[in-house]
Design a protein around this motif. Structure first.
Motif, short mmCIF file in Angstrom:
data_model
loop_
_atom_site.label_atom_id
_atom_site.label_comp_id
_atom_site.label_asym_id
_atom_site.label_seq_id
_atom_site.Cartn_x
_atom_site.Cartn_y
_atom_site.Cartn_z
N ASP A 92 0.83 -1.21 0.00
CA ASP A 92 0.00 0.00 0.00
C ASP A 92 0.86 1.26 0.00
O ASP A 92 0.57 2.23 -0.70
N GLU A 93 1.94 1.24 0.80
CA GLU A 93 2.83 2.39 0.85
C GLU A 93 3.54 2.61 -0.48
O GLU A 93 3.81 3.75 -0.88
N HIS A 94 3.82 1.51 -1.17
CA HIS A 94 4.51 1.62 -2.45
C HIS A 94 3.63 2.25 -3.51
O HIS A 94 4.11 2.98 -4.39
N GLY A 95 2.34 1.94 -3.43
CA GLY A 95 1.39 2.61 -4.30
C GLY A 95 1.31 2.10 -5.71
O GLY A 95 0.68 2.71 -6.57
N GLY A 96 1.92 0.95 -6.00
CA GLY A 96 1.90 0.45 -7.36
C GLY A 96 0.87 -0.62 -7.63
O GLY A 96 0.85 -1.22 -8.71
N GLY A 97 0.01 -0.89 -6.65
CA GLY A 97 -1.03 -1.89 -6.84
C GLY A 97 -0.53 -3.32 -6.82
O GLY A 97 -1.15 -4.20 -7.43
N ALA A 98 0.57 -3.58 -6.13
CA ALA A 98 1.12 -4.94 -6.07
C ALA A 98 0.17 -5.86 -5.32
O ALA A 98 -0.52 -5.46 -4.39
N GLY A 99 0.14 -7.12 -5.74
CA GLY A 99 -0.65 -8.13 -5.07
C GLY A 99 0.12 -8.79 -3.95
O GLY A 99 1.36 -8.78 -3.92
N ILE A 100 -0.61 -9.41 -3.02
CA ILE A 100 -0.01 -10.10 -1.89
C ILE A 100 -0.33 -11.58 -1.99
O ILE A 100 -1.51 -11.98 -2.05
N ALA A 101 0.71 -12.41 -2.03
CA ALA A 101 0.55 -13.86 -2.05
C ALA A 101 0.77 -14.39 -0.65
O ALA A 101 1.80 -14.12 -0.02
N GLY A 102 -0.20 -15.12 -0.14
CA GLY A 102 -0.09 -15.72 1.18
C GLY A 102 0.67 -17.03 1.10
O GLY A 102 0.17 -18.01 0.55
N SER A 103 1.89 -17.05 1.63
CA SER A 103 2.73 -18.24 1.55
C SER A 103 2.22 -19.33 2.48
O SER A 103 2.15 -19.15 3.69
N LEU A 104 1.89 -20.48 1.89
CA LEU A 104 1.54 -21.69 2.64
C LEU A 104 2.66 -22.69 2.38
O LEU A 104 2.72 -23.30 1.32
N PRO A 105 3.57 -22.86 3.34
CA PRO A 105 4.84 -23.55 3.09
C PRO A 105 4.75 -25.05 3.37
O PRO A 105 3.72 -25.55 3.87
N PRO A 106 5.82 -25.78 3.08
CA PRO A 106 5.90 -27.16 3.54
C PRO A 106 5.89 -27.17 5.06
O PRO A 106 6.59 -26.38 5.69
N LEU A 107 5.11 -28.04 5.66
CA LEU A 107 4.84 -27.96 7.09
C LEU A 107 5.80 -28.76 7.94
O LEU A 107 5.88 -28.55 9.16
N PHE A 108 6.55 -29.67 7.32
CA PHE A 108 7.37 -30.60 8.09
C PHE A 108 8.83 -30.59 7.63
O PHE A 108 9.56 -31.55 7.83
N GLY A 109 9.25 -29.49 7.02
CA GLY A 109 10.61 -29.37 6.54
C GLY A 109 10.66 -29.35 5.02
O GLY A 109 9.96 -30.11 4.34
N SER A 110 11.48 -28.46 4.48
CA SER A 110 11.62 -28.36 3.03
C SER A 110 12.22 -29.64 2.46
O SER A 110 13.12 -30.24 3.06
N TYR A 111 11.74 -30.02 1.30
CA TYR A 111 12.26 -31.18 0.55
C TYR A 111 12.01 -32.49 1.29
O TYR A 111 12.73 -33.47 1.06
N ARG A 112 11.03 -32.54 2.18
CA ARG A 112 10.83 -33.75 2.97
C ARG A 112 9.42 -34.32 2.78
O ARG A 112 8.60 -34.34 3.70
N PRO A 113 9.12 -34.84 1.59
CA PRO A 113 7.81 -35.46 1.40
C PRO A 113 7.62 -36.68 2.29
O PRO A 113 6.49 -37.06 2.60
N ASP A 114 8.73 -37.29 2.71
CA ASP A 114 8.65 -38.47 3.58
C ASP A 114 8.12 -38.14 4.96
O ASP A 114 7.63 -39.04 5.67
#
Length: 295
Positions: A92-114
């Motif tokens: 909002d302060e920047h004023g350029g109409g940028a969008g906000i992406a809500g990051s929903l990350p890996p919950l149990f550690g990056s790169y750890r599908p196991d």
């Protein structure tokens, strides 16, 4: 050269580190949110000034894996709300109409599908969604190693009408010229799941830049006739595999400066990407180069 590409921001954690923010494992980028939130806002503004059209909330490390189960239970939603508010205020302060992406990350550690636990995951995600929801324009499930992670995100979001973008992390090397998720699943499988879940975009992130073009090409083939957008935001890790994401500060490559990164990004655009940004180690100077040439 491609034009009209949507430009994402770059890697928040490394930018905070470069700015001198409090930074260590296991808290990673969440530490600055807790101890120096003004620097999180400054990092967002640096990417916006460079030309990012979408900034991602600093909620990647707001999971028990990083901040501990007790702190997550007590403060997780409030910290997620703070992350969303800081990103929104910066835009909002920047004023350029940028969008906000809500990051929903890996919950149990990056790169750890196991380590993924489909029974525990929904409650963790609900905490993040509740905190971020007042501030975001779209949801970004990022650095997902398996399609099962994406399915739980869709389950938790339910009837939320905001766009869902799904971003998968890829194995560091191609196999017979083909890209795979870190779970071993083929990109075509990820594309089919993204379509079934109603995703508005399918992205690939936190992987070497050299594997992105192949993944985007395979996704484009699998999604022929679909209106789903494709994109990529690579990392600059010199290390590979689990150690690069979880064990500490992996060294960064020296051959992914802004000009070289733009060259690689052009190959992604040629393969069909219309959303491009950066992940770990990709800073505002890279984003400026992308925005100038592709945005």
């Amino acid at each position: 050269m491609a034009s009209g590409v949507t430009i994402l921001d770059g890697g928040m954690g490394r930018e905070l580190l470069r700015m001198g923010a409090p930074f260590r494992q296991p808290e990673w980028s969440a530490l600055a949110l807790m101890e120096a939130p003004e620097l999180v806002g400054r990092a967002h503004r640096a990417f916006l000034d460079a030309g990012a059209q979408i900034v991602t909330t600093n909620s990647y490390a707001l999971v028990p894996f990083h901040i501990g189960p007790e702190r997550f239970a007590a403060q997780g939603q409030a910290l997620a709300e703070l992350a969303g508010r800081i990103a929104r205020d910066a835009a909002d302060e920047h004023g350029g109409g940028a969008g906000i992406a809500g990051s929903l990350p890996p919950l149990f550690g990056s790169y750890r599908p196991d380590l993924f636990d489909p029974e525990v995951a929904p409650d963790l995600l609900r905490t993040l969604v509740a905190g971020l929801s007042p501030h975001v324009d779209l949801w970004l499930g990022e650095t997902l190693s398996a399609t099962a992670e994406a399915a739980v995100i869709r389950q938790v979001l339910g009837s939320d009408r905001r766009p869902l973008w799904l971003s998968f992390t890829l194995a560091d090397e191609l196999t017979d010229g083909r890209a795979r998720l870190r779970s071993g699943e083929h990109v075509a499988r990820a594309a089919a799941e993204a379509r079934a879940l109603g995703a508005a975009a399918l992205l690939f992130n936190c992987s070497p830049p050299e594997v992105m073009a192949a993944a985007i090409g395979e996704a484009a083939t699998a999604l022929a006739g679909s209106r789903m957008r494709l994109g990529a935001y690579a990392n600059a890790f010199a290390g590979t595999g689990r150690s690069a994401a979880n064990a500490g500060l992996s060294p960064l490559r020296t051959d992914t400066g802004p000009v070289r990164y733009l060259e690689l990004a052009c190959s992604w655009a040629a393969a069909g990407a219309s959303v491009i940004g950066g992940c770990c180690g990709i800073g505002p100077e890279h984003i400026r180069e992308l925005a100038t040439s592709l945005g």
